[in-house]
Design a protein around this motif. Sequence first.
Motif, mmCIF file in Angstrom:
data_model
loop_
_atom_site.group_PDB
_atom_site.id
_atom_site.type_symbol
_atom_site.label_atom_id
_atom_site.label_comp_id
_atom_site.label_asym_id
_atom_site.label_seq_id
_atom_site.Cartn_x
_atom_site.Cartn_y
_atom_site.Cartn_z
ATOM 1 N N ALA A 45 0.779 -1.093 -0.099
ATOM 2 C CA ALA A 45 -0.063 0.049 0.045
ATOM 3 C C ALA A 45 0.859 1.029 0.083
ATOM 4 C CB ALA A 45 -0.906 0.209 1.202
ATOM 5 N N MET A 46 1.996 1.314 0.601
ATOM 6 C CA MET A 46 2.895 2.416 0.938
ATOM 7 C C MET A 46 3.484 2.314 -0.541
ATOM 8 S SD MET A 46 2.128 3.960 3.534
ATOM 9 C CE MET A 46 3.340 5.140 3.150
ATOM 10 N N GLU A 47 3.748 1.552 -1.149
ATOM 11 C CA GLU A 47 4.472 1.326 -2.510
ATOM 12 C C GLU A 47 3.486 2.067 -3.622
ATOM 13 O OE1 GLU A 47 6.268 -2.170 -4.160
ATOM 14 O OE2 GLU A 47 6.450 -2.896 -1.917
ATOM 15 N N LEU A 48 2.307 1.654 -3.370
ATOM 16 C CA LEU A 48 1.057 2.225 -4.042
ATOM 17 C C LEU A 48 1.133 3.782 -3.996
ATOM 18 C CD1 LEU A 48 -1.644 -0.154 -3.782
ATOM 19 C CD2 LEU A 48 -0.427 0.241 -5.934
ATOM 20 N N VAL A 49 1.175 4.482 -2.752
ATOM 21 C CA VAL A 49 1.333 5.832 -2.666
ATOM 22 C C VAL A 49 2.314 6.385 -3.252
ATOM 23 C CG1 VAL A 49 1.711 7.607 -0.748
ATOM 24 C CG2 VAL A 49 0.261 5.722 -0.192
ATOM 25 N N VAL A 50 3.620 5.976 -3.290
ATOM 26 C CA VAL A 50 4.723 6.576 -4.076
ATOM 27 C C VAL A 50 4.493 6.550 -5.510
ATOM 28 C CG1 VAL A 50 7.175 6.238 -4.313
ATOM 29 C CG2 VAL A 50 6.278 6.176 -1.906
ATOM 30 N N HIS A 51 3.769 5.328 -5.647
ATOM 31 C CA HIS A 51 3.947 5.071 -7.451
ATOM 32 C C HIS A 51 2.943 6.347 -7.844
ATOM 33 C CE1 HIS A 51 3.407 3.503 -11.282
ATOM 34 N NE2 HIS A 51 1.872 3.425 -11.161
ATOM 35 N N LEU A 52 1.746 6.257 -7.175
ATOM 36 C CA LEU A 52 0.584 7.260 -7.733
ATOM 37 C C LEU A 52 1.511 8.732 -7.542
ATOM 38 C CD1 LEU A 52 -2.430 6.091 -6.149
ATOM 39 C CD2 LEU A 52 -1.538 5.421 -8.529
ATOM 40 N N GLU A 53 2.098 8.848 -6.599
ATOM 41 C CA GLU A 53 2.521 10.290 -6.296
ATOM 42 C C GLU A 53 3.658 10.534 -7.696
ATOM 43 O OE1 GLU A 53 2.389 11.437 -1.783
ATOM 44 O OE2 GLU A 53 4.083 10.393 -2.411
ATOM 45 N N GLN A 54 4.464 9.624 -7.897
ATOM 46 C CA GLN A 54 5.495 9.894 -8.828
ATOM 47 C C GLN A 54 4.680 9.878 -10.249
ATOM 48 O OE1 GLN A 54 8.646 7.074 -8.086
ATOM 49 N NE2 GLN A 54 9.422 8.248 -6.261
ATOM 50 N N ALA A 55 3.914 8.853 -10.510
ATOM 51 C CA ALA A 55 3.584 8.538 -11.819
ATOM 52 C C ALA A 55 2.525 9.770 -12.248
ATOM 53 C CB ALA A 55 2.846 7.404 -12.079
ATOM 54 N N PHE A 56 1.857 10.343 -11.300
ATOM 55 C CA PHE A 56 0.642 11.326 -11.766
ATOM 56 C C PHE A 56 1.094 12.491 -11.192
ATOM 57 C CE2 PHE A 56 -1.088 6.913 -11.700
ATOM 58 C CZ PHE A 56 -1.493 6.760 -13.047
ATOM 59 N N SER A 57 2.281 12.704 -10.574
ATOM 60 C CA SER A 57 2.401 14.138 -10.148
ATOM 61 C C SER A 57 1.477 14.747 -8.980
ATOM 62 C CB SER A 57 2.769 15.381 -11.182
ATOM 63 O OG SER A 57 3.788 14.757 -11.843
ATOM 64 N N VAL A 58 1.049 14.007 -7.962
ATOM 65 C CA VAL A 58 0.050 14.186 -7.072
ATOM 66 C C VAL A 58 0.610 13.894 -5.494
ATOM 67 C CG1 VAL A 58 -1.976 13.823 -8.465
ATOM 68 C CG2 VAL A 58 -1.061 12.154 -6.808
ATOM 69 N N GLN A 59 0.455 14.860 -4.906
ATOM 70 C CA GLN A 59 0.735 14.638 -3.273
ATOM 71 C C GLN A 59 -0.532 13.990 -2.730
ATOM 72 O OE1 GLN A 59 1.817 18.582 -1.795
ATOM 73 N NE2 GLN A 59 3.943 17.414 -1.228
ATOM 74 N N ILE A 60 -0.403 12.897 -1.994
ATOM 75 C CA ILE A 60 -1.365 12.056 -1.238
ATOM 76 C C ILE A 60 -1.169 12.437 0.438
ATOM 77 C CG2 ILE A 60 -2.548 9.938 -0.761
ATOM 78 C CD1 ILE A 60 -1.441 9.112 -3.676
ATOM 79 N N LEU A 61 -1.847 13.273 1.065
ATOM 80 C CA LEU A 61 -1.579 13.643 2.428
ATOM 81 C C LEU A 61 -3.147 13.289 3.168
ATOM 82 C CD1 LEU A 61 0.114 16.949 1.294
ATOM 83 C CD2 LEU A 61 1.319 15.087 2.119
ATOM 84 N N GLY A 62 -2.831 13.443 4.530
ATOM 85 C CA GLY A 62 -3.785 13.525 5.390
ATOM 86 C C GLY A 62 -5.043 12.563 5.240
ATOM 87 N N ASP A 63 -6.357 12.891 4.985
ATOM 88 C CA ASP A 63 -7.472 11.857 4.914
ATOM 89 C C ASP A 63 -7.188 10.923 3.719
ATOM 90 O OD1 ASP A 63 -8.492 12.761 7.147
ATOM 91 O OD2 ASP A 63 -10.189 14.277 6.236
ATOM 92 N N ASP A 64 -6.491 11.468 2.475
ATOM 93 C CA ASP A 64 -6.589 10.962 1.560
ATOM 94 C C ASP A 64 -5.654 9.567 1.643
ATOM 95 O OD1 ASP A 64 -7.955 12.562 -0.109
ATOM 96 O OD2 ASP A 64 -6.175 13.834 -0.651
ATOM 97 N N LEU A 65 -4.762 9.336 2.625
ATOM 98 C CA LEU A 65 -3.989 8.291 2.898
ATOM 99 C C LEU A 65 -4.843 7.148 3.369
ATOM 100 C CD1 LEU A 65 -0.824 9.987 4.301
ATOM 101 C CD2 LEU A 65 -0.958 8.657 2.186
ATOM 102 N N LYS A 66 -5.915 7.190 3.592
ATOM 103 C CA LYS A 66 -6.901 6.066 4.272
ATOM 104 C C LYS A 66 -6.965 5.118 3.330
ATOM 105 C CE LYS A 66 -11.025 8.236 2.668
ATOM 106 N NZ LYS A 66 -12.094 9.261 2.817
#
Length: 92
Positions: A45-66
Amino acid sequence: MSQYLVSSAEGIERTITAFVSKRVGADVPADRDLFESGLVSSLFAMELVVHLEQAFSVQILGDDLKRDSFRSVRAMTDLVLRLNGAGQAADA
């Protein structure tokens, strides 16, 4: 750190599906619950966070990390679309 130039829901979904399917070694339907099916661990799941942030230039923070944000490919696609929309609105 490659970045995908994908803005359509279908393109984002295809990109995420390809990443997840390759990583788990199986075809993954967009609506499959990745946690319930046992395909995703907390580490992945943490790898998915990093992948999405890098692949799509987004920041996933706070409530979005659920967990629900990463429950399925479709949920992750919705998250990326929402975060991209928020970023574009802020730039306007």
